[in-house]
Design an enzyme around this catalytic site. Structure first.
Site, PDB file in Angstrom:
ATOM      1  CG  ASP A   1      -2.277  13.434   4.596  1.00 30.71           C
ATOM      2  OD1 ASP A   1      -1.907  13.100   5.743  1.00 30.71           O
ATOM      3  OD2 ASP A   1      -1.671  13.092   3.565  1.00 30.71           O
TER       4      ASP A   1
ATOM      5  CB  CYS B   1      -8.374   1.351  -4.676  1.00 32.86           C
ATOM      6  SG  CYS B   1      -9.742   1.413  -5.839  1.00 32.86           S
ATOM      7  CB  ALA B   2      -6.659   2.404   0.763  1.00 36.65           C
ATOM      8  NE  ARG B   3      -2.781  -2.290   2.506  1.00 32.64           N
ATOM      9  CZ  ARG B   3      -2.227  -1.884   1.372  1.00 32.64           C
ATOM     10  NH1 ARG B   3      -3.028  -1.545   0.361  1.00 32.64           N
ATOM     11  NH2 ARG B   3      -0.930  -1.821   1.227  1.00 32.64           N
TER      12      ARG B   3
ATOM     13  CG  ASP C   1      -9.381  -3.339  -6.144  1.00 32.27           C
ATOM     14  OD1 ASP C   1      -9.886  -4.179  -6.909  1.00 32.27           O
ATOM     15  OD2 ASP C   1      -8.156  -3.279  -5.911  1.00 32.27           O
TER      16      ASP C   1
ATOM     17  CD  GLU D   1      -8.885  -7.984  -0.025  1.00 34.28           C
ATOM     18  OE1 GLU D   1      -7.843  -8.483  -0.510  1.00 34.28           O
ATOM     19  OE2 GLU D   1      -9.063  -6.761   0.070  1.00 34.28           O
TER      20      GLU D   1
ATOM     21  CG  HIS E   1      -7.074  -6.152  -3.633  1.00 39.30           C
ATOM     22  ND1 HIS E   1      -6.792  -6.361  -2.302  1.00 39.30           N
ATOM     23  CD2 HIS E   1      -6.144  -5.266  -4.064  1.00 39.30           C
ATOM     24  CE1 HIS E   1      -5.751  -5.632  -1.935  1.00 39.30           C
ATOM     25  NE2 HIS E   1      -5.339  -4.955  -2.991  1.00 39.30           N
ATOM     26  CB  ILE E   2      -6.575  -9.848  -8.915  1.00 42.49           C
ATOM     27  CG1 ILE E   2      -7.710  -9.571  -9.920  1.00 42.49           C
ATOM     28  CG2 ILE E   2      -7.039 -10.727  -7.778  1.00 42.49           C
ATOM     29  CD1 ILE E   2      -8.138 -10.799 -10.695  1.00 42.49           C
TER      30      ILE E   2
ATOM     31  CB  ALA F   1      -0.337  -7.198  -8.591  1.00 42.54           C
TER      32      ALA F   1
END
Length: 373
Positions: free
Chosen positions: A19, A78-80, A104, A109, A127-128, A130
């Site tokens: 990072d 699972c980021a982008r 994910d 998409e 990726h759902i 939410a």
């Protein structure tokens, strides 16, 4: 990423991190070791990705990086979508069945037609999160609690707009939000990683008033491009502190301008200074590293430091012309004849990496920063 660290440490896993924006102090608090991306790729048994999708991170994990991973490694994203080159990942997983992956997010998409779906050593989710019953329930509970906090005159924790200030102060500060945003955008693109200190000095008509919203606006513009989780006017200071950034604010006497913002950033034993004002309702950059300028920050720009000798400016123009990059406006600041100078360019198209590299081949050109605001 920090949440994954906490859970990994609970299982007594050794955690290494790449990072470029985290400080050694923050890494120590988290109990992780900072390393290079190449070293992490080669050492990791499980590698997770927690970065935004930017031009710099697009295709960050491709054929070359996948080839360096351990045969039994697990890669999670699972980021982008787009950070991992999916075609290269498919080939790597097909050739090395002991390697595993979990995705994910995807380049396109929803995922409808991908060779990854034919493999047994990859787990694909849609990726759902939410949209699940649990997430919707929790969102409703959070909203209800926040409404209750506001009605009870308590401070809410999930707010998209800035902290409240009185109407008179807001009207005074209003023109300077754009300036704060522009300064933050320029700084994040011109400084190197591992920011240690950020010092903001205010002068003019904003002196003596609450500058809190402006500071948060600058931090928001500075931090959002480097983080996956959104930074807003409410959490900006907390996020900066979490990143190990020491923030200071102050005021200065200023008679020349109605209002002034001066920002100093310290990083890796280096520093950068930038000053801006509002003139005719437009933000203007009037100084970079004490070199006087006068330019509206917008569109594609280049900030170049160089030795002020005959032929240098011409060579810069020629190299950019060779890459079909047209100069729309140029400002030059210098302290003395024949010494170091700073040039700020507005150009009609992006200054591509190859052009930057070509410019830096000249020993009289010290730094080249391509910026888009």
């Amino acid at each position: 990423g920090s949440q994954v660290v906490k859970r990994s440490k609970a299982f007594e896993m050794d955690v290494i991190v790449y990072d470029p924006y985290i400080s050694e102090e923050t890494a120590k608090e988290l109990g992780v070791e900072i390393t290079t991306l190449d070293d992490l790729i080669q050492k990791a048994d499980v590698m997770t990705i927690h970065v935004p999708l930017t031009p710099e991170t697009k295709g960050l994990i491709s054929k070359e990086q996948l080839a360096k991973m351990k045969d039994h490694a697990i890669l999670l994203n699972c980021a982008r979508g787009g950070i991992i080159n999916e075609a290269d990942l498919y080939e790597a997983l097909k050739e090395r069945p002991d390697m595993k992956a979990g995705l994910d997010v995807y380049e396109d998409e929803p995922l409808t037609d991908s060779p990854l779906t034919t493999l047994d050593n990859v787990v694909l989710t849609p990726h759902i999160a939410a949209s699940t019953k649990e997430a919707q329930r929790d969102a409703a509970i959070i909203v209800a609690k926040e409404v209750k906090n506001v009605l009870n005159n308590q401070t809410p924790t999930n707010v998209l707009n800035m902290p409240l200030v009185d109407s008179e102060t807001f009207q005074t500060l209003k023109p300077y939000f754009k300036l704060a945003d522009k300064l933050g955008q320029i700084l994040v693109q011109t400084t190197t990683p591992n920011i240690e200190e950020l010092n903001i000095i205010y002068g003019g008509e904003v002196s003596g008033r609450s500058k809190e919203p402006l500071t948060r606006e600058l931090l928001k513009a500075f931090l959002n491009p480097i983080l996956t989780e959104p930074v807003n006017s409410v959490n900006a200071k907390a996020v900066a502190k979490q990143r190990g950034i020491v923030l200071t604010e102050g005021e200065t006497d200023n008679e020349k301008y109605d209002a002034l913002m001066k920002v100093n950033v310290k990083y890796e034993d280096k520093q950068m200074n930038i000053e801006g004002i509002i003139e005719n309702k437009e933000p203007k950059i009037i100084s970079i590293d004490q070199y006087n300028l006068n330019m509206i920050p917008e569109g594609y720009m280049g900030i170049i430091s160089y030795m002020d000798l005959p032929g240098t400016i011409g060579k810069i123009g020629k190299i950019l012309g060779d890459y079909e990059i047209n100069i729309a406006e140029m400002q030059v600041g210098r302290k003395e004849e024949g010494g170091e100078a700073v040039m700020v360019l507005k150009v009609d198209s992006e200054i591509v990496d190859d052009a930057v590299c070509e410019l830096l081949k000249d020993e009289k050109i010290y730094t080249v920063k391509a910026v888009k605001v």
